[in-house]
Write an enzyme that holds these catalytic residues in place. Sequence first.
Site, mmCIF file in Angstrom:
data_model
loop_
_atom_site.group_PDB
_atom_site.id
_atom_site.type_symbol
_atom_site.label_atom_id
_atom_site.label_comp_id
_atom_site.label_asym_id
_atom_site.label_seq_id
_atom_site.Cartn_x
_atom_site.Cartn_y
_atom_site.Cartn_z
ATOM 1 N N GLU A 112 -5.408 -6.985 -2.086
ATOM 2 C CA GLU A 112 -5.763 -7.598 -3.622
ATOM 3 C C GLU A 112 -6.941 -7.724 -4.068
ATOM 4 O OE1 GLU A 112 -3.195 -7.669 -5.500
ATOM 5 O OE2 GLU A 112 -1.436 -8.694 -4.626
ATOM 6 N N ASP B 276 1.390 -0.436 4.718
ATOM 7 C CA ASP B 276 1.802 -1.937 4.699
ATOM 8 C C ASP B 276 3.278 -2.236 4.710
ATOM 9 O OD1 ASP B 276 2.553 -0.614 2.148
ATOM 10 O OD2 ASP B 276 0.991 -1.938 0.955
ATOM 11 N N ASN C 127 -3.392 -4.088 -10.729
ATOM 12 C CA ASN C 127 -4.744 -4.887 -10.735
ATOM 13 C C ASN C 127 -5.717 -4.510 -9.854
ATOM 14 O OD1 ASN C 127 -3.815 -5.218 -8.055
ATOM 15 N ND2 ASN C 127 -3.387 -7.458 -8.366
HETATM 16 C C1 GLP Z 1 2.830 -1.759 -4.063
HETATM 17 C C2 GLP Z 1 2.344 -1.188 -2.815
HETATM 18 C C3 GLP Z 1 1.056 -0.273 -2.894
HETATM 19 C C4 GLP Z 1 1.409 0.677 -4.254
HETATM 20 C C5 GLP Z 1 1.593 -0.335 -5.421
HETATM 21 C C6 GLP Z 1 1.933 0.811 -6.591
HETATM 22 O O1 GLP Z 1 2.316 -3.286 -4.158
HETATM 23 N N1 GLP Z 1 2.189 -2.252 -1.725
HETATM 24 O O2 GLP Z 1 0.806 0.671 -2.044
HETATM 25 O O3 GLP Z 1 0.485 1.694 -4.311
HETATM 26 O O4 GLP Z 1 2.432 -1.120 -5.223
HETATM 27 O O5 GLP Z 1 3.384 0.850 -6.697
HETATM 28 P P1 GLP Z 1 3.950 1.743 -7.533
HETATM 29 O O6 GLP Z 1 3.705 3.236 -7.139
HETATM 30 O O7 GLP Z 1 5.419 1.551 -7.491
HETATM 31 O O8 GLP Z 1 3.623 1.567 -8.894
#
Ligand code: GLP
Length: 242
Positions: A143, A68, A136
Amino acid sequence: MIVLKKAKNYEEMSKMAYSIVKDVVTNNPNATLGLATGSTPIGLYKEMIKDYQAGVVSYKNMLSINLDEYVGLPVEHPESYRSFMNTNLFNHIDIDKANTNVPNGLADDIEKACKDYSAFIASHPIDVQILGIGGNGHIAFNEPGTPLDAPTHLVELKEKTRLDNARFFDGDINKVPTHAVTMGLKDIMSAKKIVLLASGSNKAQAVFDMLNGPISTDCPASVLQSHPDVTVICDEGASSLL
Ligand code: GLP
């Protein structure tokens, strides 16, 4: 099928993840890697860099496809996912940057860019896809409410996700982009093998719902229950409700 592995801590989680990735990258010099951003996979990337520096593996002929990207952030912005990948992995291994793919959050025609990205994934099957999980239950930026068969698409980020990610933007939610381009659940599910990492008790409910809840758009990660080869690796905090 989801295989659950419990790690003591972040470091052990990262090493367990690398042992699966190592198996793929040492057996296939032409592998296609599905990569993720966020704090969670950084330890795994450090393990990959360490082994590369030790001469165990070369990424020279590999291809990477990221999950993403934020919409509207210049690529050189330190919090763009392209910058994140350069800083945390690509600058430290011998992958050809021309073979690293991150969705284009600046395309004039985002819809076309999304279609092209899904088509690219379909023609370059992912050997191993790395995933984190949002508080979430989101994976990539799928989402809650995202159709389980969505291709790459434009998404409006939920307030919870923007709040969670505000820590990367001086703690200011107003600086967090409102939209992103994300691989869809359909693209993610097409990977041959998936490794999802979860660290910290703020992920415990999402992990519980992913593993034990119904397959539902309320918890996008629950779709992984119907994939044939998923390993979920949790540290103590993330597995505290299991
Ligand atoms: C973001 C990314 C996800 C990721 C998530 C958790 O929103 N788009 O790919 O898995 O956050 O992030 P973190 O690993 O910093 O908790």
